[in-house]
Motif scaffolding. Sequence first.
Motif, mmCIF file in Angstrom:
data_model
loop_
_atom_site.group_PDB
_atom_site.id
_atom_site.type_symbol
_atom_site.label_atom_id
_atom_site.label_comp_id
_atom_site.label_asym_id
_atom_site.label_seq_id
_atom_site.Cartn_x
_atom_site.Cartn_y
_atom_site.Cartn_z
ATOM 1 N N PRO A 246 0.828 -1.212 0.000
ATOM 2 C CA PRO A 246 0.000 0.000 0.000
ATOM 3 C C PRO A 246 0.862 1.261 0.000
ATOM 4 C CG PRO A 246 -0.542 -1.444 1.874
ATOM 5 C CD PRO A 246 0.617 -2.033 1.162
ATOM 6 N N VAL A 247 0.425 2.233 -0.770
ATOM 7 C CA VAL A 247 1.156 3.497 -0.872
ATOM 8 C C VAL A 247 0.837 4.353 0.353
ATOM 9 C CG1 VAL A 247 1.422 5.595 -2.239
ATOM 10 C CG2 VAL A 247 1.037 3.408 -3.384
ATOM 11 N N ASN A 248 1.870 4.922 0.959
ATOM 12 C CA ASN A 248 1.662 5.835 2.078
ATOM 13 C C ASN A 248 1.271 7.188 1.496
ATOM 14 O OD1 ASN A 248 1.639 7.368 4.361
ATOM 15 N ND2 ASN A 248 3.801 7.132 4.815
ATOM 16 N N ARG A 249 0.066 7.625 1.747
ATOM 17 C CA ARG A 249 -0.458 8.860 1.182
ATOM 18 C C ARG A 249 -0.394 10.033 2.155
ATOM 19 N NH1 ARG A 249 -1.706 8.778 -4.309
ATOM 20 N NH2 ARG A 249 -2.513 6.751 -4.867
ATOM 21 N N PHE A 250 0.098 9.827 3.371
ATOM 22 C CA PHE A 250 0.143 10.909 4.356
ATOM 23 C C PHE A 250 1.191 11.939 3.959
ATOM 24 C CE2 PHE A 250 1.881 13.004 8.074
ATOM 25 C CZ PHE A 250 0.735 13.487 8.662
ATOM 26 N N CYS A 251 0.860 13.217 4.090
ATOM 27 C CA CYS A 251 1.813 14.302 3.868
ATOM 28 C C CYS A 251 1.364 15.509 4.678
ATOM 29 C CB CYS A 251 1.919 14.654 2.386
ATOM 30 S SG CYS A 251 0.377 15.220 1.632
ATOM 31 N N ALA A 252 2.240 16.469 4.805
ATOM 32 C CA ALA A 252 1.924 17.711 5.511
ATOM 33 C C ALA A 252 1.693 18.808 4.473
ATOM 34 C CB ALA A 252 3.041 18.088 6.462
ATOM 35 N N ASP B 55 2.007 11.582 -7.939
ATOM 36 C CA ASP B 55 3.273 12.175 -8.392
ATOM 37 C C ASP B 55 4.294 12.296 -7.267
ATOM 38 O OD1 ASP B 55 2.422 14.366 -6.895
ATOM 39 O OD2 ASP B 55 2.140 15.675 -8.629
ATOM 40 N N SER B 56 3.891 11.951 -6.034
ATOM 41 C CA SER B 56 4.745 11.996 -4.838
ATOM 42 C C SER B 56 5.270 13.391 -4.525
ATOM 43 C CB SER B 56 5.925 11.023 -4.965
ATOM 44 O OG SER B 56 5.455 9.704 -5.082
ATOM 45 N N VAL B 57 4.640 14.415 -5.078
ATOM 46 C CA VAL B 57 5.030 15.802 -4.839
ATOM 47 C C VAL B 57 3.846 16.626 -4.340
ATOM 48 C CG1 VAL B 57 5.897 17.921 -5.925
ATOM 49 C CG2 VAL B 57 6.841 15.704 -6.589
ATOM 50 N N ASP C 291 -7.645 17.651 -7.457
ATOM 51 C CA ASP C 291 -6.435 18.421 -7.181
ATOM 52 C C ASP C 291 -5.182 17.655 -7.583
ATOM 53 O OD1 ASP C 291 -7.528 20.833 -5.755
ATOM 54 O OD2 ASP C 291 -8.390 19.253 -4.534
ATOM 55 N N CYS C 292 -5.278 16.337 -7.691
ATOM 56 C CA CYS C 292 -4.160 15.503 -8.167
ATOM 57 C C CYS C 292 -4.254 15.404 -9.683
ATOM 58 C CB CYS C 292 -4.241 14.106 -7.559
ATOM 59 S SG CYS C 292 -4.017 14.024 -5.777
ATOM 60 N N ARG C 293 -3.124 15.355 -10.325
ATOM 61 C CA ARG C 293 -3.083 15.316 -11.788
ATOM 62 C C ARG C 293 -3.891 14.144 -12.345
ATOM 63 N NH1 ARG C 293 2.610 14.917 -13.344
ATOM 64 N NH2 ARG C 293 2.719 16.853 -12.205
ATOM 65 N N SER C 294 -3.819 12.984 -11.691
ATOM 66 C CA SER C 294 -4.536 11.795 -12.162
ATOM 67 C C SER C 294 -5.894 11.620 -11.498
ATOM 68 C CB SER C 294 -3.686 10.551 -11.909
ATOM 69 O OG SER C 294 -2.447 10.655 -12.576
#
Length: 160
Positions: A25-31, A43-45, A59-62
């Motif tokens: 699973p991809v970790n989607r948490f960010c600040a 995009d991990s950005v 809001d995400c490109r995809s």
Amino acid sequence: SAAALLVLAAAVGLAVALGLRPRVPVNRFCAASNNRTGFLCDDSVTCVPASQVCDRVSDCRSGEDEQEKLCGDLPRSLLGYLVFHCSNPVNWVYADQRCNGMNDCGDCSDETGSLAACPPCGSQWWSCSPVLYEYCSCVPRRLCRDGVQHCLDWSDEYLC
């Protein structure tokens, strides 16, 4: 059983050699801005603030912040860190609405409750018991000395 173990080891070795790995699973948490909880795009950005996930605006490109899998059954379908459950079990808010100075839960549990664990009022806020239930324990300093009572003790007009 030794033969089964040998076959399993061969299958795992072949999968690794072909570059096939179990899907993690991809970790989607960010600040997001102001260190608020966010959702990380593919995009991990790009870090989308929690309250902008499942708002019908991609809001995400995809478009992964608006996918049915994530938004189909709110709040149950959301990733757990994107949700704050108010003290009234019927109500919930996005995690980035916790400790934002506003009474988003309707009972101030997102601002003053033990579940929220909010820090004291920041430099842009004045600590008092507000007159309007829009605020919980702090009012914006921009409302200080504006000729309108926002604190029960009028401290926003005389001390702030």
